[in-house]
Design a protein around this motif. Sequence first.
Motif, mmCIF file in Angstrom:
data_model
loop_
_atom_site.group_PDB
_atom_site.id
_atom_site.type_symbol
_atom_site.label_atom_id
_atom_site.label_comp_id
_atom_site.label_asym_id
_atom_site.label_seq_id
_atom_site.Cartn_x
_atom_site.Cartn_y
_atom_site.Cartn_z
ATOM 1 N N PHE A 196 0.872 -1.173 0.000
ATOM 2 C CA PHE A 196 0.000 0.000 0.000
ATOM 3 C C PHE A 196 0.907 1.220 0.000
ATOM 4 C CE2 PHE A 196 -2.343 3.439 2.026
ATOM 5 C CZ PHE A 196 -3.595 3.347 1.439
ATOM 6 N N PHE A 197 0.643 2.155 -0.896
ATOM 7 C CA PHE A 197 1.504 3.322 -0.999
ATOM 8 C C PHE A 197 1.044 4.390 -0.013
ATOM 9 C CE2 PHE A 197 2.318 1.272 -5.121
ATOM 10 C CZ PHE A 197 3.685 1.059 -4.916
ATOM 11 N N ASN A 198 1.767 4.449 1.090
ATOM 12 C CA ASN A 198 1.553 5.388 2.182
ATOM 13 C C ASN A 198 2.252 6.683 1.780
ATOM 14 O OD1 ASN A 198 0.274 5.494 4.704
ATOM 15 N ND2 ASN A 198 2.175 5.143 5.829
ATOM 16 N N GLY A 199 1.610 7.431 0.861
ATOM 17 C CA GLY A 199 2.338 8.401 0.084
ATOM 18 C C GLY A 199 2.137 9.858 0.458
ATOM 19 N N ILE A 200 2.853 10.694 -0.304
ATOM 20 C CA ILE A 200 2.830 12.134 -0.104
ATOM 21 C C ILE A 200 3.146 12.809 -1.435
ATOM 22 C CG2 ILE A 200 5.300 12.391 0.445
ATOM 23 C CD1 ILE A 200 4.457 14.350 2.681
ATOM 24 N N ASN A 201 2.690 14.030 -1.611
ATOM 25 C CA ASN A 201 3.102 14.854 -2.740
ATOM 26 C C ASN A 201 4.286 15.711 -2.301
ATOM 27 O OD1 ASN A 201 1.283 15.120 -5.420
ATOM 28 N ND2 ASN A 201 0.048 14.362 -3.703
ATOM 29 N N THR A 202 5.457 15.392 -2.812
ATOM 30 C CA THR A 202 6.587 16.301 -2.633
ATOM 31 C C THR A 202 6.411 17.474 -3.583
ATOM 32 O OG1 THR A 202 7.978 14.375 -2.219
ATOM 33 C CG2 THR A 202 9.089 16.472 -2.572
ATOM 34 N N ALA A 203 5.911 17.153 -4.757
ATOM 35 C CA ALA A 203 5.651 18.089 -5.857
ATOM 36 C C ALA A 203 6.959 18.657 -6.398
ATOM 37 C CB ALA A 203 4.674 19.183 -5.467
ATOM 38 N N ASN A 234 8.740 8.975 9.071
ATOM 39 C CA ASN A 234 7.289 9.006 9.238
ATOM 40 C C ASN A 234 6.576 7.987 8.364
ATOM 41 O OD1 ASN A 234 6.518 11.469 11.089
ATOM 42 N ND2 ASN A 234 8.244 12.139 9.815
ATOM 43 N N ASN A 235 7.308 6.943 7.968
ATOM 44 C CA ASN A 235 6.724 5.769 7.305
ATOM 45 C C ASN A 235 6.025 6.107 5.992
ATOM 46 O OD1 ASN A 235 7.388 3.872 9.538
ATOM 47 N ND2 ASN A 235 6.024 5.233 10.665
ATOM 48 N N ILE A 236 6.594 7.054 5.272
ATOM 49 C CA ILE A 236 6.101 7.418 3.942
ATOM 50 C C ILE A 236 6.922 6.659 2.919
ATOM 51 C CG2 ILE A 236 5.918 9.308 2.274
ATOM 52 C CD1 ILE A 236 5.526 11.168 4.768
ATOM 53 N N ASN A 237 6.270 5.870 2.066
ATOM 54 C CA ASN A 237 7.018 5.014 1.143
ATOM 55 C C ASN A 237 6.885 5.414 -0.330
ATOM 56 O OD1 ASN A 237 4.410 4.193 0.608
ATOM 57 N ND2 ASN A 237 4.721 2.039 1.140
ATOM 58 N N LEU A 238 6.180 6.520 -0.612
ATOM 59 C CA LEU A 238 6.035 6.977 -1.994
ATOM 60 C C LEU A 238 5.963 8.499 -2.036
ATOM 61 C CD1 LEU A 238 5.446 6.607 -5.068
ATOM 62 C CD2 LEU A 238 3.020 6.468 -4.461
ATOM 63 N N ALA A 239 6.718 9.091 -2.966
ATOM 64 C CA ALA A 239 6.663 10.536 -3.193
ATOM 65 C C ALA A 239 6.296 10.796 -4.645
ATOM 66 C CB ALA A 239 8.017 11.174 -2.868
ATOM 67 N N ARG A 240 5.250 11.594 -4.855
ATOM 68 C CA ARG A 240 4.867 12.027 -6.203
ATOM 69 C C ARG A 240 5.589 13.335 -6.500
ATOM 70 N NH1 ARG A 240 0.141 15.232 -8.041
ATOM 71 N NH2 ARG A 240 -0.252 14.762 -10.238
ATOM 72 N N THR A 514 0.110 8.905 7.927
ATOM 73 C CA THR A 514 1.062 7.881 7.476
ATOM 74 C C THR A 514 1.562 7.042 8.644
ATOM 75 O OG1 THR A 514 2.899 9.475 7.587
ATOM 76 C CG2 THR A 514 1.763 9.226 5.480
ATOM 77 N N ASN A 515 1.771 7.668 9.794
ATOM 78 C CA ASN A 515 2.216 6.895 10.957
ATOM 79 C C ASN A 515 1.112 5.996 11.498
ATOM 80 O OD1 ASN A 515 4.937 7.791 11.177
ATOM 81 N ND2 ASN A 515 4.222 9.745 11.991
#
Length: 627
Positions: A196-203, A234-240, A514-515
């Motif tokens: 599961f992509f526990n993601g975030i937008n870095t942008a 913080n357990n984020i495994n994907l950055a867009r 995410t945590n």
Amino acid sequence: MKKVFILLCMAACFIVNIHAQNKIVCNFDHLSSNYHSWGNVSMSVVTAPSGSLGQAGLVNVPANNQGDGIYFDLNTVFNKSDFTGIKLKIKGVNASSNFAFAFKLENTVSGVVTQDWTTYPRYSGAGNWLDVTIPITGLQQGSYNRLTFIPAPYENLGAFSFYIDNVTLISNNVNSSSPTATISGNKFYAYGKEIFFNGINTAWQWNSDYRLDFLGRNYDANWWNGEFTKYVQNNINLARIWIHGGGNSSPSLNGDGTVTGAGSSFWTDMDKLVALSKEKRIYIMPTFWSFDMTINNYNAVNWNQFRQIINDENKTKWYCEYFLVPFVQRYKDEPYVLGYDICNEPEHMWRDGNCGNLSRNNVIRFLAICASYIHKNTTKPVTVGSMWIICNSDKYKGWTDQDAYAGNNYSESSLRAQYNDPDAYLDFYSPHWYQWQSSGSYFTTSIGYWLDDGNRPVLIGETPGYNVNENNWNTTLANAYLNAYWNGYTGVCAWKSPWENDGYGTFAGITPATNSFYQSYPQLVYPNGKPNLAPAVVTSISNVNSDMDNGVQISLINRNTLSVIIDNPSNACGIKVFTIAGLMICEKNGVSQTTNIPLSDAVVSQKIIIVQVTLKDKTVSRKIIVN
């Protein structure tokens, strides 16, 4: 991956088109004697109705069908263990069409048969083209050369007809030893396990001039290292991440919309970013274009050339040949490059006057051509970040008061209607959701409803980076991430910009989600176990009371007290202290000029402490050895 054709010959040629993920058994554009029907069910090949391409099969089913059906023979067997399901593209002749399928697999040489008369995958497309996915994971293992479908078995329906176009085997291409993310059915897998992509937008990167581009211009390795270090913590495994941004620095242009590639510094910067993602074990999803590139402002001084690239098919292909293909070939073997988002919210290009009110068909053609070129040159999956679900699902075709092009603009039939190529398709969907939308949400609605039948993975590409309590929505972001998983989605990337000033999200607003998700499902975030990565260390201090770096002073007042002095506290975002194993001891936000942090004997006994001070323009990390 290059397109491969395997000819299966009986009375005529039967073409199997192997995509990066799936295998098309039949698309009816290639006539063959290998399709059949029996009993009172009949099938003929006709010119496909609107919404499909080329030819299709027309199936006529008698009233009260008691088990007659259709089947497809292959001249070579396939191993059932290599596939998770069969996808049928179906269109009911009437708007009231609603029926189920029973199915079985057969080996006509050995006589082995395995079947399912209990699952009943259903067509309920109200006369529209719809993908129906038939799961075969529960069927008996073995090798088979016949696919058999029985429409409306024992449903006591009146006589009806439907069209069938593509028949596709869904690949189970899961590698248990690799972190490379692959697709099987509507899930992503890594190391042979669901992820599961526990993601975030870095942008994009923080820029003092507020421009969206950074690759090939002023790439800041320290900023990115600090950003990705926070993701690990913080357990984020994907950055867009946006690639062109506003398009001021890439791709390189000739002045008339002709793309010549990208500068050498672009590739140097991109190589560093990919290497960092691999080091930190964080997947990245490069997003090439954004609608921003067609707006006449400081972020897109080349806006007119980008509009030409959209409107001119030859210039689209020039972009693909000279930028897109070199990019995807360069990183085709990088395991932490998840896949590619062709464009951020392309709908604005045809909806908004400041984007030029471009032709919708030209925009879709551009996306289709890009998808085709990517698929021919890499096995990485492809998507498009739709601004609103009504533009990404046929469930909302009737919303014409909201958008003249409501409905799934990114289905195979839609893309190929503008560029007829078998590689013009998306592997997964990544729609955006914000609280102004009135068409349901991913945290309240399953993918099977929100996006037609949920036959492919759905990653929420953007959503507010905070708890939503407005416009009749009321949810914490933590609950939104959890409900996304429970509703069948394969990940969420909450939004924040590096300046965190647009009102749609902050890092502090995202990390509780995410945590929380990691605490509930650690194995889904890190299928192979969480990497043990301590924060980046610039230098070491041994038996030294203080260290000064760019206005940050880190001191050991005594064995059990750490002091951090920041000359300009308004420039500081926070302080974190870790053990050498990466365990967080404390975190402080909104710090003052002097912050004292107590250290327990248990912490001191580990001898080494990592101190990380995050400023608005950089991150300072220090390692302290306590004797």
